[in-house]
Design a protein around this motif. Structure first.
Motif, PDB file in Angstrom:
ATOM      1  N   ALA A 293       1.033   6.915  10.437  1.00 34.60           N
ATOM      2  CA  ALA A 293       2.055   7.431  11.365  1.00 34.60           C
ATOM      3  C   ALA A 293       1.436   7.827  12.696  1.00 34.60           C
ATOM      4  O   ALA A 293       2.031   7.604  13.762  1.00 34.60           O
ATOM      5  CB  ALA A 293       2.781   8.620  10.742  1.00 34.60           C
ATOM      6  N   MET A 294       0.240   8.413  12.672  1.00 31.16           N
ATOM      7  CA  MET A 294      -0.437   8.784  13.914  1.00 31.16           C
ATOM      8  C   MET A 294      -0.827   7.555  14.728  1.00 31.16           C
ATOM      9  O   MET A 294      -0.939   7.613  15.955  1.00 31.16           O
ATOM     10  CB  MET A 294      -1.681   9.610  13.596  1.00 31.16           C
ATOM     11  CG  MET A 294      -1.382  10.993  13.041  1.00 31.16           C
ATOM     12  SD  MET A 294      -0.571  12.062  14.248  1.00 31.16           S
ATOM     13  CE  MET A 294      -1.917  12.362  15.391  1.00 31.16           C
ATOM     14  N   LEU A 295      -1.034   6.436  14.044  1.00 33.09           N
ATOM     15  CA  LEU A 295      -1.353   5.195  14.744  1.00 33.09           C
ATOM     16  C   LEU A 295      -0.110   4.568  15.370  1.00 33.09           C
ATOM     17  O   LEU A 295      -0.134   4.132  16.521  1.00 33.09           O
ATOM     18  CB  LEU A 295      -1.984   4.194  13.771  1.00 33.09           C
ATOM     19  CG  LEU A 295      -3.421   4.453  13.307  1.00 33.09           C
ATOM     20  CD1 LEU A 295      -3.749   3.582  12.104  1.00 33.09           C
ATOM     21  CD2 LEU A 295      -4.406   4.181  14.430  1.00 33.09           C
ATOM     22  N   ILE A 296       0.976   4.528  14.618  1.00 32.19           N
ATOM     23  CA  ILE A 296       2.131   3.708  14.980  1.00 32.19           C
ATOM     24  C   ILE A 296       3.158   4.449  15.828  1.00 32.19           C
ATOM     25  O   ILE A 296       3.639   3.924  16.841  1.00 32.19           O
ATOM     26  CB  ILE A 296       2.790   3.163  13.699  1.00 32.19           C
ATOM     27  CG1 ILE A 296       1.811   2.263  12.949  1.00 32.19           C
ATOM     28  CG2 ILE A 296       4.068   2.391  14.039  1.00 32.19           C
ATOM     29  CD1 ILE A 296       2.254   1.920  11.562  1.00 32.19           C
ATOM     30  N   VAL A 297       3.511   5.676  15.428  1.00 32.73           N
ATOM     31  CA  VAL A 297       4.654   6.351  16.052  1.00 32.73           C
ATOM     32  C   VAL A 297       4.440   6.635  17.545  1.00 32.73           C
ATOM     33  O   VAL A 297       5.313   6.325  18.364  1.00 32.73           O
ATOM     34  CB  VAL A 297       5.002   7.645  15.283  1.00 32.73           C
ATOM     35  CG1 VAL A 297       6.175   8.358  15.949  1.00 32.73           C
ATOM     36  CG2 VAL A 297       5.350   7.322  13.836  1.00 32.73           C
ATOM     37  N   PRO A 298       3.305   7.213  17.979  1.00 31.65           N
ATOM     38  CA  PRO A 298       3.134   7.419  19.427  1.00 31.65           C
ATOM     39  C   PRO A 298       3.143   6.124  20.219  1.00 31.65           C
ATOM     40  O   PRO A 298       3.693   6.075  21.332  1.00 31.65           O
ATOM     41  CB  PRO A 298       1.769   8.122  19.517  1.00 31.65           C
ATOM     42  CG  PRO A 298       1.576   8.776  18.195  1.00 31.65           C
ATOM     43  CD  PRO A 298       2.185   7.816  17.219  1.00 31.65           C
ATOM     44  N   ALA A 299       2.543   5.067  19.669  1.00 29.75           N
ATOM     45  CA  ALA A 299       2.536   3.776  20.366  1.00 29.75           C
ATOM     46  C   ALA A 299       3.944   3.215  20.477  1.00 29.75           C
ATOM     47  O   ALA A 299       4.340   2.676  21.525  1.00 29.75           O
ATOM     48  CB  ALA A 299       1.632   2.791  19.636  1.00 29.75           C
ATOM     49  N   ALA A 300       4.731   3.327  19.411  1.00 27.93           N
ATOM     50  CA  ALA A 300       6.117   2.853  19.457  1.00 27.93           C
ATOM     51  C   ALA A 300       6.950   3.681  20.422  1.00 27.93           C
ATOM     52  O   ALA A 300       7.843   3.148  21.101  1.00 27.93           O
ATOM     53  CB  ALA A 300       6.721   2.916  18.053  1.00 27.93           C
ATOM     54  N   THR A 301       6.657   4.969  20.524  1.00 27.76           N
ATOM     55  CA  THR A 301       7.380   5.835  21.453  1.00 27.76           C
ATOM     56  C   THR A 301       7.074   5.468  22.897  1.00 27.76           C
ATOM     57  O   THR A 301       7.947   5.556  23.775  1.00 27.76           O
ATOM     58  CB  THR A 301       7.002   7.304  21.202  1.00 27.76           C
ATOM     59  OG1 THR A 301       7.221   7.627  19.823  1.00 27.76           O
ATOM     60  CG2 THR A 301       7.836   8.244  22.058  1.00 27.76           C
ATOM     61  N   ALA A 302       5.839   5.052  23.150  1.00 25.31           N
ATOM     62  CA  ALA A 302       5.411   4.758  24.526  1.00 25.31           C
ATOM     63  C   ALA A 302       5.909   3.422  25.043  1.00 25.31           C
ATOM     64  O   ALA A 302       5.949   3.207  26.254  1.00 25.31           O
ATOM     65  CB  ALA A 302       3.880   4.789  24.608  1.00 25.31           C
ATOM     66  N   ARG A 303       6.313   2.521  24.156  1.00 24.70           N
ATOM     67  CA  ARG A 303       6.660   1.154  24.572  1.00 24.70           C
ATOM     68  C   ARG A 303       7.749   1.102  25.651  1.00 24.70           C
ATOM     69  O   ARG A 303       7.589   0.387  26.651  1.00 24.70           O
ATOM     70  CB  ARG A 303       7.067   0.327  23.359  1.00 24.70           C
ATOM     71  CG  ARG A 303       7.550  -1.072  23.700  1.00 24.70           C
ATOM     72  CD  ARG A 303       7.840  -1.880  22.459  1.00 24.70           C
ATOM     73  NE  ARG A 303       6.612  -2.401  21.859  1.00 24.70           N
ATOM     74  CZ  ARG A 303       6.600  -3.112  20.729  1.00 24.70           C
ATOM     75  NH1 ARG A 303       7.727  -3.338  20.078  1.00 24.70           N
ATOM     76  NH2 ARG A 303       5.458  -3.587  20.258  1.00 24.70           N
ATOM     77  N   PRO A 304       8.874   1.845  25.530  1.00 23.07           N
ATOM     78  CA  PRO A 304       9.920   1.738  26.562  1.00 23.07           C
ATOM     79  C   PRO A 304       9.493   2.245  27.938  1.00 23.07           C
ATOM     80  O   PRO A 304      10.136   1.930  28.943  1.00 23.07           O
ATOM     81  CB  PRO A 304      11.067   2.596  25.996  1.00 23.07           C
ATOM     82  CG  PRO A 304      10.789   2.725  24.544  1.00 23.07           C
ATOM     83  CD  PRO A 304       9.303   2.727  24.431  1.00 23.07           C
ATOM     84  N   PHE A 305       8.432   3.053  27.995  1.00 24.35           N
ATOM     85  CA  PHE A 305       8.013   3.663  29.255  1.00 24.35           C
ATOM     86  C   PHE A 305       6.822   2.945  29.882  1.00 24.35           C
ATOM     87  O   PHE A 305       6.236   3.455  30.830  1.00 24.35           O
ATOM     88  CB  PHE A 305       7.656   5.136  29.027  1.00 24.35           C
ATOM     89  CG  PHE A 305       8.748   5.944  28.403  1.00 24.35           C
ATOM     90  CD1 PHE A 305       9.767   6.478  29.171  1.00 24.35           C
ATOM     91  CD2 PHE A 305       8.770   6.161  27.029  1.00 24.35           C
ATOM     92  CE1 PHE A 305      10.781   7.212  28.594  1.00 24.35           C
ATOM     93  CE2 PHE A 305       9.774   6.906  26.444  1.00 24.35           C
ATOM     94  CZ  PHE A 305      10.791   7.430  27.227  1.00 24.35           C
ATOM     95  N   SER A 306       6.483   1.788  29.356  1.00 25.67           N
ATOM     96  CA  SER A 306       5.259   1.117  29.791  1.00 25.67           C
ATOM     97  C   SER A 306       5.576  -0.233  30.421  1.00 25.67           C
ATOM     98  O   SER A 306       6.361  -1.011  29.874  1.00 25.67           O
ATOM     99  CB  SER A 306       4.319   0.928  28.591  1.00 25.67           C
ATOM    100  OG  SER A 306       4.110   2.153  27.919  1.00 25.67           O
ATOM    101  N   SER A 307       4.944  -0.475  31.548  1.00 29.02           N
ATOM    102  CA  SER A 307       5.123  -1.742  32.251  1.00 29.02           C
ATOM    103  C   SER A 307       3.918  -2.667  32.080  1.00 29.02           C
ATOM    104  O   SER A 307       3.936  -3.793  32.558  1.00 29.02           O
ATOM    105  CB  SER A 307       5.356  -1.488  33.746  1.00 29.02           C
ATOM    106  OG  SER A 307       4.286  -0.741  34.298  1.00 29.02           O
ATOM    107  N   SER A 308       2.888  -2.199  31.403  1.00 33.28           N
ATOM    108  CA  SER A 308       1.683  -3.002  31.177  1.00 33.28           C
ATOM    109  C   SER A 308       0.999  -2.505  29.907  1.00 33.28           C
ATOM    110  O   SER A 308       1.258  -1.381  29.452  1.00 33.28           O
ATOM    111  CB  SER A 308       0.729  -2.889  32.369  1.00 33.28           C
ATOM    112  OG  SER A 308       0.224  -1.573  32.481  1.00 33.28           O
ATOM    113  N   PRO A 309       0.135  -3.310  29.318  1.00 30.88           N
ATOM    114  CA  PRO A 309      -0.586  -2.858  28.124  1.00 30.88           C
ATOM    115  C   PRO A 309      -1.422  -1.608  28.366  1.00 30.88           C
ATOM    116  O   PRO A 309      -1.478  -0.709  27.518  1.00 30.88           O
ATOM    117  CB  PRO A 309      -1.473  -4.065  27.781  1.00 30.88           C
ATOM    118  CG  PRO A 309      -0.774  -5.238  28.361  1.00 30.88           C
ATOM    119  CD  PRO A 309      -0.131  -4.728  29.620  1.00 30.88           C
TER     120      PRO A 309
END
Length: 271
Positions: free
Chosen positions: A194-210
């Motif tokens: 969960a510590m690996l996946i959830v923050p990364a999934a949360t950040a996706r809509p706010f990111s314009s680049s990797p």
């Protein structure tokens, strides 16, 4: 300051979040969520071996996670489906580890602390291990960023550009094993994924680049860790699950906000 258990817990949670969240971006991009979960489950066997031989938990957990990951990588595509291998290795190592722990005599074992973490019991040595592992993972990601990203997006293009996709996969596997080994004290083996996946999934809509996604994911992970630690202290709840619960709340909240904004934008276009 380091004699205060809350201060040590705060530093440990931030260290794990800063290492796990950017790595989680690659886990999402490569669709390796089950791989991360399987690696975390294998850590229980490492805990059992460390208690058996009275050795540091970090060393044995790291060794077992690496063996599991390399075994799966070497056997995949040779008559075995990846998800089948992960399922067999993950649950077998978890079961064997739990059985092995039950045979240990004369050793006081708090199994819940290994399954769900015991961040409030983090000592100075644990803190050094957490931050040492976190810095190792961050430096590894920064050093191999181009190769890892290109291998994730297009393995053929990465090979043509001078990067070996298999080598980059091995580097990612090593980084994942290190994160699991250092995070076991903070959130436990059942919540590391969960510590690996959830923050990364949360950040996706706010990111314009990797690169932006990795930075935003690390920020979300750190904020969720601090908020969860504070909420756990105030509500007297298990710290590891509370941190993950706060991360999940952020994900749900940002998803709802994104959907509302998307709906409002589409309505404005139609008008």
């Amino acid at each position: 300051m380091f004699d205060d258990f809350l201060f040590r817990a705060t530093l440990a949670s931030i260290g794990v979040a800063l290492a796990a969240a950017p790595l989680g971006c690659f886990v999402i991009w490569r669709r390796m969520a089950y791989f991360g979960d399987a690696t975390a489950h294998a850590a229980v066997l490492g805990v059992a071996l460390s208690l058996t031989f009275s050795a540091p938990i970090f060393v044995w957990v790291l060794a077992v996670c690496l063996v599991m990951a390399m075994t799966v990588s070497s056997l995949s595509g040779k008559g075995f489906a990846m998800d089948t291998l992960l399922g067999v290795m993950a649950h077998s190592s978890l079961a064997i580890g739990l059985v092995a722990v039950s045979f240990l005599s004369g050793v006081r074992i708090d199994l819940m602390s290994y399954l769900f973490g015991d961040i409030l019991a983090v000592g100075k040595t644990d803190l050094m291990v957490v931050w040492g592992g976190a810095l190792m993972v961050l430096l590894l990601i920064i050093w191999r960023w181009s190769g890892l990203l290109l291998s994730t997006l297009n393995p053929d293009l990465a090979l043509a550009s001078g990067f070996n996709p298999k080598r980059e996969q091995l580097i990612l596997t090593i980084a994942l094993a290190v994160v699991v080994a250092v995070a076991i004290k903070v959130v436990g083996v059942l919540l590391i994924a969960a510590m690996l996946i959830v923050p990364a999934a949360t950040a996706r809509p706010f990111s314009s680049s990797p690169e932006m996604m990795a930075i935003v994911a690390a920020a979300f992970g750190a904020v969720a860790s601090l908020t969860g630690l504070r909420a756990s202290f105030l509500l007297d709840t298990p710290t590891g699950p509370t941190i993950v619960g706060v991360s999940a709340f952020f994900f749900v909240l940002t998803t709802i906000v994104t959907l509302i904004l998307s709906f409002a934008k589409n309505s404005a276009i139609q008008r």
